[in-house]
Write an enzyme that holds these catalytic residues in place. Structure first.
Site, PDB file in Angstrom:
ATOM      1  N   LYS A  32      37.114  46.265  52.095  1.00  0.00           N
ATOM      2  CA  LYS A  32      36.382  46.664  50.897  1.00  0.00           C
ATOM      3  C   LYS A  32      34.999  46.059  50.922  1.00  0.00           C
ATOM      4  O   LYS A  32      34.896  44.861  51.184  1.00  0.00           O
ATOM      5  CB  LYS A  32      37.147  46.152  49.671  1.00  0.00           C
ATOM      6  CG  LYS A  32      36.472  46.401  48.353  1.00  0.00           C
ATOM      7  CD  LYS A  32      37.208  45.715  47.246  1.00  0.00           C
ATOM      8  CE  LYS A  32      36.430  45.895  45.973  1.00  0.00           C
ATOM      9  NZ  LYS A  32      36.992  45.183  44.878  1.00  0.00           N
ATOM     10  N   LYS A  73      37.498  41.332  51.823  1.00  0.00           N
ATOM     11  CA  LYS A  73      36.714  41.771  50.671  1.00  0.00           C
ATOM     12  C   LYS A  73      35.379  41.056  50.747  1.00  0.00           C
ATOM     13  O   LYS A  73      35.308  39.829  50.710  1.00  0.00           O
ATOM     14  CB  LYS A  73      37.435  41.427  49.374  1.00  0.00           C
ATOM     15  CG  LYS A  73      36.624  41.802  48.141  1.00  0.00           C
ATOM     16  CD  LYS A  73      37.418  41.614  46.877  1.00  0.00           C
ATOM     17  CE  LYS A  73      36.590  41.950  45.658  1.00  0.00           C
ATOM     18  NZ  LYS A  73      37.370  41.816  44.431  1.00  0.00           N
TER      19      LYS A  73
HETATM   20  C1  PBG Z   1      37.806  41.953  40.885  1.00  0.00           C
HETATM   21  C2  PBG Z   1      37.591  43.273  41.499  1.00  0.00           C
HETATM   22  C3  PBG Z   1      36.348  43.828  41.738  1.00  0.00           C
HETATM   23  C4  PBG Z   1      36.560  45.091  42.247  1.00  0.00           C
HETATM   24  C5  PBG Z   1      37.931  45.279  42.341  1.00  0.00           C
HETATM   25  N1  PBG Z   1      38.570  44.137  41.877  1.00  0.00           N
HETATM   26  C6  PBG Z   1      34.996  43.293  41.425  1.00  0.00           C
HETATM   27  C7  PBG Z   1      34.575  42.029  42.013  1.00  0.00           C
HETATM   28  O1  PBG Z   1      35.177  41.495  42.942  1.00  0.00           O
HETATM   29  O2  PBG Z   1      33.589  41.512  41.515  1.00  0.00           O
HETATM   30  C8  PBG Z   1      35.453  46.035  42.599  1.00  0.00           C
HETATM   31  C9  PBG Z   1      35.786  47.452  42.632  1.00  0.00           C
HETATM   32  C10 PBG Z   1      34.625  48.373  42.591  1.00  0.00           C
HETATM   33  O3  PBG Z   1      33.440  47.983  42.639  1.00  0.00           O
HETATM   34  O4  PBG Z   1      34.893  49.574  42.505  1.00  0.00           O
HETATM   35  N2  PBG Z   1      38.798  41.173  41.337  1.00  0.00           N
END
Ligand code: PBG
Length: 344
Positions: A266, A213
């Protein structure tokens, strides 16, 4: 080559003398041939639909994500039923938590009567065919807006956070989650969550890990939807640097060792090289998340008439699948399923 004197006459036969033996266009000459040689197919069963929920009586439009809603639990049940009819049967729940429940230690995240836990019980009851995935991270519950617990000096405390994540995962499993999905990027959380789930008898609850991520600017609209942006700093001490790919392979190796069932990349579209690399380097199923910023770029360009929304939705998802994703998390899931019905 023969010279064609008259400019406007198109030769009716191939130009003599041109010696091309390989003509890939033969495999594109008709709809039937094109279908025969098609390598990648999308189907509604490829999609996981992320849904936002809140503790209200009605559904709300989300300003930062036009076309998406924050559902009440009742609205969520309707949306899940509608999606199931279209062939989309996996859902990730993202809760918008009231400010008054947000604390530095994020206790609300494992409240057995919390929003996610209630939504899970309700869905298990009224939509038994739905596969329910929950997000494991603390940001919606954290008064600091971070995925982990923040120390007084502003540090994100890894091991302390993993303890809370384990409680959260366990409470989701108790409430009926089929899959828990840690998106927090703390070290060691997959192994710790697997251990506690197994100890408590939840050996069939799966773990879909956000393995790579990235600290991306594409999450802004999502944080708007949940009002979950960090109060201070950024997420760069836990989310990955977009510049790195070998580091993601290290995360992949650890997640495999710790017992992840599904590994994720992601965001998706700007990170297709990572999806491809994952597919090449693991036997586990690979998921890719088409995040809120990707959704919004498509929405914005099509709302202003610059792109054809329906076509770009399917093309973007097809590209993610072609790169190697076995499943795609996408806000377009029900729409894409509708479009696919029309296409085939
Ligand atoms: C938070 C989380 C995020 C997303 C999924 N889970 C945001 C972040 O990490 O700040 C982002 C998903 C998206 O932008 O569609 N744990």
């Amino acid at each position: 080559m023969k010279k064609n004197n008259s400019k406007n006459i198109i030769p009716s036969e191939d130009i003599p003398g041109l010696e091309i033996s390989a003509r890939p266009r033969r495999n594109r000459k008709s709809e039937t041939i094109r279908k025969l040689v098609k390598e990648t197919y999308l189907e509604p069963g490829d999609f996981i639909y992320p849904v936002f929920i809140h503790d209200g009586n009605s559904d709300e439009e989300i300003t930062s994500m036009p076309g998406c809603k924050r559902f009440s639990i009742r609205g969520l049940v309707n949306e899940v039923k509608r999606s199931l009819k279209l062939g989309v049967s996996a859902f990730v729940l993202f809760p918008a938590i009231k400010d008054s429940y947000k604390t530095p230690l994020c206790e609300e995240s494992y409240n057995s009567k919390g929003l996610v836990q209630r939504a899970l019980r309700e869905l298990k009851n009224s939509c038994p065919d739905a596969t329910l995935i929950t997000d494991i991270a603390l940001d919606p519950y954290n008064s600091e807006g971070h995925d982990g617990i923040v120390s007084p000096s502003g540090e994100i405390l890894n091991d302390f956070t993993v303890d809370v994540l384990c409680k959260q995962a366990l409470s989701h499993a108790h409430a009926g989650a089929d899959v828990v999905s840690p998106s927090d990027m703390m070290d060691g959380r997959i192994g710790a969550i697997r251990e506690i789930l197994d100890e408590e008898g939840f050996t069939s609850v799966s773990i879909m890990s956000y393995t790579a991520k990235y600290a991306s600017s594409l999450y802004g609209p999502f944080r708007g939807a949940l009002d979950s942006a960090p109060k201070a700093g950024d997420k760069k001490t836990y989310q990955m640097d977009p510049a790195n790919s070998r580091e993601a392979l290290r995360e992949l190796m650890l997640d495999e060792e710790e017992g992840a069932d599904i590994v994720m990349v992601k965001p998706a579209s700007h990170y297709l090289d990572m999806v491809y690399l994952f597919k090449d380097n693991t036997d586990l199923p690979v998921a890719a998340y088409q995040v809120s910023g990707e959704y919004l770029m498509i929405k914005a360009a099509s709302n202003s008439g610059w792109l054809d929304e329906d076509k770009i939705i399917l093309e973007s998802l097809l590209s993610i699948k072609r790169a190697g994703a076995d499943m795609i998390i996408t806000y377009f899931a029900p729409r894409a399923a509708e479009l696919l019905k029309k296409q085939y």
